[in-house]
Design an enzyme around this catalytic site. Sequence first.
Site, PDB file in Angstrom:
ATOM      1  N   GLY A 299      -4.440  -3.945  -4.266  1.00  0.00           N
ATOM      2  CA  GLY A 299      -5.354  -2.915  -4.730  1.00  0.00           C
ATOM      3  C   GLY A 299      -4.536  -1.696  -5.083  1.00  0.00           C
TER       4      GLY A 299
ATOM      5  N   LYS B 265       2.319   2.177  -5.095  1.00  0.00           N
ATOM      6  CA  LYS B 265       2.983   1.654  -6.305  1.00  0.00           C
ATOM      7  C   LYS B 265       2.142   1.903  -7.560  1.00  0.00           C
ATOM      8  CE  LYS B 265       3.152  -2.406  -4.422  1.00  0.00           C
ATOM      9  NZ  LYS B 265       2.734  -2.067  -3.040  1.00  0.00           N
TER      10      LYS B 265
ATOM     11  N   ASP C 238       0.815  -1.227   0.000  1.00  0.00           N
ATOM     12  CA  ASP C 238       0.000   0.000   0.000  1.00  0.00           C
ATOM     13  C   ASP C 238       0.843   1.270   0.000  1.00  0.00           C
ATOM     14  OD1 ASP C 238      -2.266  -1.696   0.281  1.00  0.00           O
ATOM     15  OD2 ASP C 238      -1.903  -1.754   2.438  1.00  0.00           O
TER      16      ASP C 238
ATOM     17  N   GLN D 192       1.973  -5.876  -3.139  1.00  0.00           N
ATOM     18  CA  GLN D 192       2.317  -6.002  -1.710  1.00  0.00           C
ATOM     19  C   GLN D 192       3.660  -5.308  -1.434  1.00  0.00           C
ATOM     20  OE1 GLN D 192       1.220  -9.354  -3.191  1.00  0.00           O
ATOM     21  NE2 GLN D 192      -0.747  -8.364  -2.900  1.00  0.00           N
TER      22      GLN D 192
ATOM     23  N   THR E 104      -6.451 -11.677   3.136  1.00  0.00           N
ATOM     24  CA  THR E 104      -7.540 -10.956   2.468  1.00  0.00           C
ATOM     25  C   THR E 104      -8.698 -11.897   2.130  1.00  0.00           C
ATOM     26  OG1 THR E 104      -6.497 -11.313   0.327  1.00  0.00           O
ATOM     27  CG2 THR E 104      -5.961  -9.259   1.457  1.00  0.00           C
TER      28      THR E 104
HETATM   29  P1  IMP Z   1      -2.954 -12.768   1.677  1.00  0.00           P
HETATM   30  O1  IMP Z   1      -2.028 -12.183   0.670  1.00  0.00           O
HETATM   31  O2  IMP Z   1      -4.408 -12.525   1.367  1.00  0.00           O
HETATM   32  O3  IMP Z   1      -2.663 -14.224   1.943  1.00  0.00           O
HETATM   33  O4  IMP Z   1      -2.695 -12.030   3.075  1.00  0.00           O
HETATM   34  C1  IMP Z   1      -1.495 -12.166   3.800  1.00  0.00           C
HETATM   35  C2  IMP Z   1      -1.110 -10.873   4.476  1.00  0.00           C
HETATM   36  O5  IMP Z   1      -0.691  -9.928   3.508  1.00  0.00           O
HETATM   37  C3  IMP Z   1      -2.243 -10.199   5.262  1.00  0.00           C
HETATM   38  O6  IMP Z   1      -1.678  -9.561   6.397  1.00  0.00           O
HETATM   39  C4  IMP Z   1      -2.757  -9.158   4.301  1.00  0.00           C
HETATM   40  O7  IMP Z   1      -3.386  -8.075   4.961  1.00  0.00           O
HETATM   41  C5  IMP Z   1      -1.469  -8.739   3.625  1.00  0.00           C
HETATM   42  N1  IMP Z   1      -1.673  -8.222   2.259  1.00  0.00           N
HETATM   43  C6  IMP Z   1      -1.955  -8.938   1.161  1.00  0.00           C
HETATM   44  N2  IMP Z   1      -2.049  -8.134   0.090  1.00  0.00           N
HETATM   45  C7  IMP Z   1      -1.810  -6.900   0.522  1.00  0.00           C
HETATM   46  C8  IMP Z   1      -1.723  -5.635  -0.139  1.00  0.00           C
HETATM   47  O8  IMP Z   1      -1.875  -5.498  -1.363  1.00  0.00           O
HETATM   48  N3  IMP Z   1      -1.436  -4.576   0.654  1.00  0.00           N
HETATM   49  C9  IMP Z   1      -1.221  -4.690   1.994  1.00  0.00           C
HETATM   50  N4  IMP Z   1      -1.278  -5.842   2.644  1.00  0.00           N
HETATM   51  C10 IMP Z   1      -1.565  -6.947   1.917  1.00  0.00           C
END
Ligand code: IMP
Length: 427
Positions: free
Chosen positions: A40, A16, A13, A222, A127
């Site tokens: 996002g 980017k 976040d 990420q 997420t």
């Molecule tokens: P996952 O990628 O849904 O498996 O989530 C794993 C961790 O990464 C969690 O703490 C999410 O909140 C974080 N996360 C995943 N995608 C993003 C992103 O695009 N921005 C910020 N945090 C993210």
Amino acid sequence: MSSVIIVGAQWGDEGKGKITDLLARDADMVVRYQGGNNAGHTVVVGSDTFKLHLIPSGILYADKQCIIGNGVVIDPEVLLAELDSLRARGISVDNLRISERAHVIMPYHRVLDQLEEASREAKIGTTGRGIGPCYVDKVARTGIRIGELVEPELLKSRLQEILPAKNRLLRGVYQHEGFALEDILNTCLPLAERLKPLVGDTTALVNQAVAQGAKIIFEGAQGTLLDIDHGTYPFVTSSSASSGGAAIGAGVPVTKLNNVLGVAKAYCTRVGEGPFPTELKDALGERIRERGREFGTTTGRPRRCGWLDAVALKYSTEVNGLTGLALTLLDVLDGFETVKICVGYKYKGKVLERMPAQAHVLGECIPVYRELPGWPEGSTRQASCFDDLPVQAQDYIKFIEDFTGVPIVLVSVGPARNQTFQRAPIL
Ligand code: IMP
């Protein structure tokens, strides 16, 4: 330099999407290389705001080739919805190509993600989009790739192989009813048919572009501190979000990649669980959240906010080989009397200068701060060059550069494209 990897230098976040969109003006191709619709990316063009989850941020320019690389995991329904919503807003998506090697997020991945998270004692705060279970299947060699999704017979035979074990897991461990092969085929085949014209050998496309000296942006999702290897494991995502992921996730030799732009906020945020030493759980943190509109693009969750962690940023510099930094959301710090930067961690009576590998150690670290004068009266929002910034904001930037050893080549002071200034060539 004819290519640049844009990588999140913190916990995601960082902005980017905005930076990619800006640099894409001078690029020929934009390649997304990992993650999925857990990301996002927000891009503001005039009065329009675009929220992209899977499609590279370069899509807003009609003449840029956009690629979803093999390292990305794709939920076909989400991708099609994103394509439809862009088309409905008059954006051409004709220049998008999807790697046949990218893995597909299947309906059971989403369900498993949510069930696994619910059953975890130490939550990760995923997420819930099926990202982790899809990458697990990729590594376990039980995944389904886009190239198989778009061939009905292949898809059916892969599912016949894979689905019984998924159902045993769902029914035996989670008391879920499981999935019927026919239902999955009925859901997936119409989606696959619509995606098929966009699917191809993107490795060839990217390497041709490299050979021709095209200007290419590799767009990460990420951030480094969420990287599966280099992040605050196990509170991480399941892909290689650092710069190394670009070579693997796009199919480009590492020898062709040598320019890495790390994107970092002027402070820190984190969504989900996991250690965050500089987190502010008080009115200051609330103030940053409000000023920075720190709510997740994908899940709407309020982001945890805190001071800039320069120790973590230095680690990120090392892991990614950053050649430059883009500092975003500097305007959020406007109005603060003083600003703090974490320059070390206190742990069990010692001061650590490096970010520890173990999440539980990082979780017990107390930040050692350097407090700098803020710019309570000044505003950075109208700045169009370094000298326009309040002198204290200039000093803040210089401090980060000195501490990390990386030049801040781009500064963003608001969401609009023109609220940005570049200090050195990037692409
Ligand atoms: P996952 O990628 O849904 O498996 O989530 C794993 C961790 O990464 C969690 O703490 C999410 O909140 C974080 N996360 C995943 N995608 C993003 C992103 O695009 N921005 C910020 N945090 C993210």
